[in-house]
Design a protein around this motif. Structure first.
Motif, mmCIF file in Angstrom:
data_model
loop_
_atom_site.group_PDB
_atom_site.id
_atom_site.type_symbol
_atom_site.label_atom_id
_atom_site.label_comp_id
_atom_site.label_asym_id
_atom_site.label_seq_id
_atom_site.Cartn_x
_atom_site.Cartn_y
_atom_site.Cartn_z
ATOM 1 N N ASN A 90 0.639 -1.222 0.094
ATOM 2 C CA ASN A 90 -0.080 -0.077 0.029
ATOM 3 C C ASN A 90 0.840 1.212 0.087
ATOM 4 O OD1 ASN A 90 -2.471 1.548 0.271
ATOM 5 N ND2 ASN A 90 -2.401 1.439 2.221
ATOM 6 N N SER A 91 1.981 1.255 0.737
ATOM 7 C CA SER A 91 2.781 2.425 0.882
ATOM 8 C C SER A 91 4.233 2.101 0.381
ATOM 9 C CB SER A 91 2.777 2.770 2.419
ATOM 10 O OG SER A 91 3.578 3.868 2.657
ATOM 11 N N TRP A 92 4.745 2.883 -0.536
ATOM 12 C CA TRP A 92 6.309 2.740 -0.754
ATOM 13 C C TRP A 92 7.173 2.985 0.320
ATOM 14 C CZ3 TRP A 92 9.705 0.979 -3.891
ATOM 15 C CH2 TRP A 92 11.120 1.576 -4.068
ATOM 16 N N LEU A 93 6.972 4.182 1.117
ATOM 17 C CA LEU A 93 7.553 4.554 2.140
ATOM 18 C C LEU A 93 7.700 3.337 3.222
ATOM 19 C CD1 LEU A 93 9.571 6.589 3.772
ATOM 20 C CD2 LEU A 93 7.555 7.631 4.587
ATOM 21 N N ILE A 94 6.745 2.876 3.679
ATOM 22 C CA ILE A 94 6.466 1.612 4.736
ATOM 23 C C ILE A 94 7.303 0.531 4.140
ATOM 24 C CG2 ILE A 94 4.850 0.187 5.852
ATOM 25 C CD1 ILE A 94 3.128 2.391 5.803
ATOM 26 N N THR A 95 7.124 0.125 2.985
ATOM 27 C CA THR A 95 8.109 -0.881 2.204
ATOM 28 C C THR A 95 9.512 -0.669 2.443
ATOM 29 O OG1 THR A 95 6.043 -1.115 0.673
ATOM 30 C CG2 THR A 95 8.482 -2.261 0.110
ATOM 31 N N LEU A 96 9.724 0.440 2.101
ATOM 32 C CA LEU A 96 11.406 0.929 2.120
ATOM 33 C C LEU A 96 11.963 0.878 3.672
ATOM 34 C CD1 LEU A 96 11.695 4.006 -0.153
ATOM 35 C CD2 LEU A 96 11.948 1.583 -0.710
ATOM 36 N N LEU A 97 11.185 1.391 4.634
ATOM 37 C CA LEU A 97 11.296 1.188 6.049
ATOM 38 C C LEU A 97 11.584 -0.023 6.513
ATOM 39 C CD1 LEU A 97 9.334 4.386 7.599
ATOM 40 C CD2 LEU A 97 11.673 3.886 7.677
ATOM 41 N N SER A 138 4.024 13.876 -5.195
ATOM 42 C CA SER A 138 3.396 14.034 -3.718
ATOM 43 C C SER A 138 3.134 12.611 -3.179
ATOM 44 C CB SER A 138 2.238 14.837 -3.911
ATOM 45 O OG SER A 138 1.381 14.118 -4.895
ATOM 46 N N SER A 139 3.685 11.451 -3.701
ATOM 47 C CA SER A 139 3.374 10.218 -3.326
ATOM 48 C C SER A 139 4.176 9.275 -2.563
ATOM 49 C CB SER A 139 2.689 9.560 -4.626
ATOM 50 O OG SER A 139 1.539 10.203 -5.469
ATOM 51 N N PHE A 140 4.882 10.088 -1.940
ATOM 52 C CA PHE A 140 6.206 9.218 -1.303
ATOM 53 C C PHE A 140 5.529 8.191 -0.263
ATOM 54 C CE2 PHE A 140 10.878 10.000 -0.546
ATOM 55 C CZ PHE A 140 11.111 8.767 -0.453
ATOM 56 N N LEU A 141 4.530 8.741 0.533
ATOM 57 C CA LEU A 141 3.964 7.979 1.471
ATOM 58 C C LEU A 141 2.723 7.032 1.026
ATOM 59 C CD1 LEU A 141 3.642 7.111 4.432
ATOM 60 C CD2 LEU A 141 2.022 8.956 4.950
ATOM 61 N N PRO A 197 0.183 6.659 -2.679
ATOM 62 C CA PRO A 197 -0.212 7.001 -4.219
ATOM 63 C C PRO A 197 -1.319 8.005 -4.236
ATOM 64 C CG PRO A 197 0.157 4.534 -3.848
ATOM 65 C CD PRO A 197 -0.075 5.009 -2.467
ATOM 66 N N LYS A 198 -0.795 9.264 -4.826
ATOM 67 C CA LYS A 198 -1.953 10.229 -5.129
ATOM 68 C C LYS A 198 -2.417 10.110 -6.434
ATOM 69 C CE LYS A 198 -1.073 12.113 -0.922
ATOM 70 N NZ LYS A 198 -2.067 12.099 0.200
ATOM 71 N N PHE A 199 -3.718 9.701 -6.593
ATOM 72 C CA PHE A 199 -4.288 9.555 -7.885
ATOM 73 C C PHE A 199 -5.092 10.730 -8.512
ATOM 74 C CE2 PHE A 199 -7.912 7.534 -9.967
ATOM 75 C CZ PHE A 199 -7.456 7.176 -11.116
ATOM 76 N N TYR A 200 -4.575 11.156 -10.052
ATOM 77 C CA TYR A 200 -5.329 12.333 -10.579
ATOM 78 C C TYR A 200 -5.984 11.625 -11.726
ATOM 79 C CZ TYR A 200 -2.702 15.566 -7.753
ATOM 80 O OH TYR A 200 -2.355 16.518 -6.512
ATOM 81 N N TYR A 201 -7.156 12.350 -11.799
ATOM 82 C CA TYR A 201 -7.786 12.060 -13.242
ATOM 83 C C TYR A 201 -8.420 13.330 -13.781
ATOM 84 C CZ TYR A 201 -11.757 10.391 -16.106
ATOM 85 O OH TYR A 201 -12.365 9.834 -17.006
ATOM 86 N N LYS A 202 -7.963 13.575 -14.951
ATOM 87 C CA LYS A 202 -8.144 14.850 -15.834
ATOM 88 C C LYS A 202 -7.590 15.899 -14.754
ATOM 89 C CE LYS A 202 -12.252 13.126 -18.438
ATOM 90 N NZ LYS A 202 -13.526 13.269 -18.699
ATOM 91 N N ASN A 203 -6.286 15.693 -14.416
ATOM 92 C CA ASN A 203 -5.452 16.770 -13.804
ATOM 93 C C ASN A 203 -6.246 17.232 -12.656
ATOM 94 O OD1 ASN A 203 -3.324 16.828 -15.824
ATOM 95 N ND2 ASN A 203 -4.753 17.925 -17.224
ATOM 96 N N ARG A 204 -7.080 16.472 -12.011
ATOM 97 C CA ARG A 204 -7.525 16.626 -10.600
ATOM 98 C C ARG A 204 -7.118 15.868 -10.039
ATOM 99 N NH1 ARG A 204 -13.233 20.190 -12.003
ATOM 100 N NH2 ARG A 204 -12.600 21.745 -12.974
ATOM 101 N N PHE A 205 -6.909 16.067 -8.452
ATOM 102 C CA PHE A 205 -6.809 15.025 -7.580
ATOM 103 C C PHE A 205 -7.961 14.178 -7.152
ATOM 104 C CE2 PHE A 205 -7.535 13.470 -3.133
ATOM 105 C CZ PHE A 205 -6.188 12.668 -2.834
ATOM 106 N N PHE A 206 -7.904 12.934 -7.302
ATOM 107 C CA PHE A 206 -9.261 12.173 -7.413
ATOM 108 C C PHE A 206 -9.292 11.192 -6.181
ATOM 109 C CE2 PHE A 206 -12.271 9.110 -9.243
ATOM 110 C CZ PHE A 206 -12.963 9.933 -9.832
ATOM 111 N N ASP A 207 -8.193 10.601 -5.710
ATOM 112 C CA ASP A 207 -8.024 9.374 -4.602
ATOM 113 C C ASP A 207 -6.854 9.406 -4.236
ATOM 114 O OD1 ASP A 207 -9.058 7.873 -2.644
ATOM 115 O OD2 ASP A 207 -10.876 6.987 -4.046
ATOM 116 N N GLU A 208 -6.714 8.446 -3.146
ATOM 117 C CA GLU A 208 -5.399 7.907 -2.702
ATOM 118 C C GLU A 208 -5.391 6.422 -2.343
ATOM 119 O OE1 GLU A 208 -3.796 9.998 0.248
ATOM 120 O OE2 GLU A 208 -5.046 9.073 1.892
ATOM 121 N N ASN A 209 -4.170 5.808 -2.282
ATOM 122 C CA ASN A 209 -3.973 4.281 -2.160
ATOM 123 C C ASN A 209 -4.501 3.628 -3.196
ATOM 124 O OD1 ASN A 209 -3.314 5.248 0.423
ATOM 125 N ND2 ASN A 209 -5.094 4.392 1.363
#
Length: 807
Positions: free
Chosen positions: A94-101, A377-380, A382-394
């Protein structure tokens, strides 16, 4: 003077808070790491306290690399890059940062372990990577550095999968790879122990190694497995006694444990249903794209060929230079990849066949034409954008159709499929990827009990095919073009659907009681100090009947980000002494080095890489003294196309324009793959008032030098010309051993003809040689070059053997 040396760093200042080094843009990431101190947990699990706390370096967003690394040299530290944020499908997390840690911190505990004499040596010598000899007895300061890769990476994959964040042990795709390798007898104790260059290359060290360590943890206990590394550090005299160490600790040798793991896996997964048909194959993952009712994808052998494939009832394939990755079509074809776009930037984006990129795609990991993960903006999460607007995360995957966006979102242990922002269905799992939608039927890849397969949601969840090694698919007409993985690569084939009711499988992996939480804490920090700190001292003593007592030392000072280093070397016997000091400053404006020795040679060198697309220009200014004062200015131009497993360059052009205070010249060479791993290289050099040198070290001092290895002495000429032609052929004759620590990956047979004109004298040099890609101590690639050289001017024949020089 010291202040002036460090001015360039001030423009790219990092902050430091306790042991966390970070750019200001990642203050929230540093805050998360500090709040979730995983070392408190690992200290108990690994059973010892680190000799120095882990330094964590977070590299700025300009370098979007899907990687990280843990090291003991120069310090006990780990470096994180923000680039794997959108690769949650592969990591099943789910999280890249937690995987790395979880993963990288486990490495620090594996490697930092020391006992008795090595612990005392560390207190004096620091993080010295070399053995100290007492008479003929070696003492290793960091004994666990030599452990086989599959133990280190396997244990870290086990640990990353234990923190309520998924992990690679939750991936059906990787489970299928492991099962295919073992069931097809591609895994043996010898293969697992050696870092060979066969498919799947080092991936199996992580995946098969991860399942092996999970097997051991189920047999002996999780903490017991982690604490093996502290036990092994007691072998500071001979840390290569892996089997003895296993026998002492587990009561069974490493070789026997691997054999029992293989037997266990074959029994547990005896019903693994493997599809082995293929219309085309690849040695790297195949991304499938449906464009204009056709399916586009790239395949490669990773040596000398990359194909663009288009499937529309029939398959057509053409050679291309596109980067590997998902294909998108705008005005032309682009692929999603991360590339170096300037001297100091590596970014995700959309790149064409010439590495030109769409400007507004930079920093974005595209999932469809209008949706992407914003890497910036997705280190912790994933920040998901649709049509150049923030839409959801994870978000892990998305599919766009009829002006709607479908995507998988991770919610605790569940994958939830959404249409726009409305949930449709869910199942338990960390691994799933949307692959197609047709007539309101949603097709996706997810886990089976034995691997992964193609599923469909149509009011209920159906499995489309009984096979366990399906990892990607697209529907075309009433059939599916599917990608499979097996023990020799990735494959494309066509399947007819045979749906039956089934729910994706969820692996049962006991989780730790440590849970990451996000709380924005007040972070007290100060400017990061780039001054080099003591890293290690390596002293040695020997006795020679002629020279008497011989003392040498090597000492390193470095900052934690390895941008600012001082390295000193000394040699002393009864008659001679040599001392050399090098200062290296890798600032981003104008890197430079200063070299001083007590002999004739001293230098100051400034260099800078200017990179655009596949083109690199490197101007270098070198001021040095040796016999006389020299000022050399060199501009190097390089263009290359490379493959991961190639021995020689697939395609490369090098050109140097050289000017110095008393001479000038050009150097050029062109390398090309011909066919079937036959390569050629042609070279032309023209130099005025230059030195002919006979050693590689002298050649590296000054670009205007001309290297002729069949001569024994250096001398000056008014004019020199070199014309050269080279041919080579690569062979893949490999041999690995379980107990013998030297192996061979591949070989390259070559012949060279060099013609030199030195003033008015003609010299011809003929060389036949063999390059051997050898593997030493199971994990270290050491090139060996054997050469037979004939010089018609001296009429001498020379045989040379070179070890450890990169070729």
């Amino acid at each position: 003077m010291i202040f002036l040396l460090f001015i360039p760093f001030l423009l790219f200042a990092y902050q430091i808070s306790d042991n966390i080094i970070y750019p200001k843009e990642y203050k929230n990431i540093a805050s998360f790491i500090k709040e979730n101190n995983i070392s408190n947990f690992y200290q108990k699990s690994f059973g010892y306290k680190l000799d120095t706390p882990i330094k964590i370096g977070i590299i700025k967003n300009a370098y979007q690399i899907p990687n990280a690394f843990s090291t003991q040299i120069p310090f006990n530290e780990t470096i994180f890059y923000n680039g794997g944020d959108a690769m949650s499908e592969y990591f099943a997390s789910n999280s890249w940062l937690i995987t790395l840690l979880a993963h990288e911190s486990a490495h620090n505990y594996q490697l930092n372990a020391k006992q008795s004499i090595s612990k005392n040596l560390h207190s004096v010598l620091g993080n010295n990577p070399y053995p100290i000899f007492i008479s003929i007895i070696p003492i290793f300061t960091i004994p666990n550095l030599v452990l086989p890769t599959f133990l280190l990476e396997g244990d870290s994959v086990l640990n990353e999968s234990k923190f309520h964040n998924g992990g690679r042990l939750y991936s059906g795709e990787l489970n299928a790879l492991k099962n295919s390798l073992i069931l097809n007898n591609k895994i043996t104790p010898t293969i697992l122990k050696n870092n060979h260059d066969k498919f799947p290359y080092l991936t199996e060290k992580y995946i098969v190694g991860g399942y092996f360590m999970w097997y051991l943890s189920q047999k002996y206990g999780y903490d017991k497995v982690n604490q093996f590394f502290y036990h092994h550090s007691s072998h500071y005299i001979n840390p290569f006694m892996f089997d003895t160490s296993f026998k002492e600790y587990f009561g069974n040798s490493m070789e026997n444990e691997i054999k029992e793991f293989i037997k266990y896996t074959k029994q547990k997964y005896k019903n693994f249903n493997e599809l082995n048909t293929s219309i085309i194959s690849s040695k790297s993952y195949i991304n499938l794209s449906k464009i204009d009712n056709k399916i586009y994808f790239i395949t490669t052998n990773l040596i000398n060929k990359k194909l663009l494939n288009i499937y529309d009832k029939n398959l057509t394939s053409t050679l291309i230079t596109l980067n590997n990755g998902q294909i998108f079509k705008f005005d032309k074809l682009y692929t999603r990849s991360n590339q170096q776009i300037s001297s100091n930037k590596i970014k995700w984006g959309l790149f064409d066949k010439n590495n030109h990129y769409i400007k507004n795609s930079i920093g974005k990991y595209y999932l469809s034409k209008n949706s992407y993960i914003d890497i910036n903006s997705s280190f912790l999460y994933p920040k998901f954008y649709y049509k150049n607007r923030f839409f959801d995360e994870n978000i892990s995957s998305a599919f766009e159709i009829n002006n709607s966006i479908f995507y998988f979102k991770q919610q605790n242990e569940y994958k939830v499929c959404y249409k726009n922002k409305t949930p449709i269905f869910k199942f338990k799992g960390y691994f799933a990827k949307l692959v197609d939608i047709d007539k309101n039927k949603i097709y996706f890849i997810a886990n089976t009990k034995n691997g992964s397969s193609l599923f469909m949601y149509d009011k209920k969840i159906y499995q489309i095919t009984p096979y366990d090694n399906i990892i990607n698919a697209k529907k075309i007409d009433n059939k599916f073009l599917v990608e499979t993985i097996n023990s020799n690569g990735y494959h494309i084939t066509i399947l007819n659907p045979k749906p039956f009711l089934n729910t994706p499988y969820f692996p049962q992996i006991k989780q730790n009681n440590f849970k990451f939480k996000y709380k924005d804490i007040n972070l007290t920090s100060k400017n990061y100090n780039y001054l080099p700190k003591f890293s290690y001292l390596y002293p040695s003593y020997s006795y020679d009947s002629k020279k008497g007592d011989i003392f040498t030392f090597n000492i390193l000072f470095s900052d934690y980000l390895m941008k600012n280093m001082i390295n000193a070397y000394g040699y002393f016997d009864n008659d001679n002494s040599d001392v050399a000091i090098q200062y290296l400053n890798l600032n981003e404006i104008l890197p430079f080095s200063i070299f001083y020795s007590n002999d004739e040679y001293k230098s100051i060198k400034l260099f800078k890489n200017i990179i655009k697309y596949n083109h690199k220009i490197t101007p270098t200014l070198n001021y040095y003294k040796e016999y006389k004062t020299n000022l050399v200015f060199d501009i190097n131009y390089n263009y290359s196309q490379n493959f991961l497993l190639e021995f020689d360059k697939y395609l490369e052009f090098n050109f140097d324009l050289i000017a110095k205070n008393d001479g000038y010249g050009i150097k050029s060479n062109f390398t090309k793959h011909l066919f079937s791993e036959f390569y050629t290289k042609v070279e032309f050099d023209y130099l005025r008032n230059n030195q002919i040198v006979s050693t590689l070290f002298d050649n590296l001092k000054d670009k205007s030098n001309l290297y002729i290895e069949s001569f024994e002495n250096n001398f000056f000429v008014d004019k020199s010309i070199k014309e050269s032609i080279y041919f080579s052929k690569t062979f893949h004759l490999s041999k690995y051993f379980y107990y013998f620590p030297i192996a061979v990956n591949k070989e390259n047979l070559f012949i060279t003809y060099n013609h030199y004109k030195l003033n008015s004298t003609n010299v011809n040099e003929k060389i036949i040689g063999l390059k051997i890609d050898s593997l030493i101590l199971y994990k270290y690639n050491i090139p060996i070059i054997l050469k037979y050289i004939y010089n018609d001017f001296t009429q001498n024949t020379t045989f040379k053997a070179t070890f450890g020089v990169e070729f």
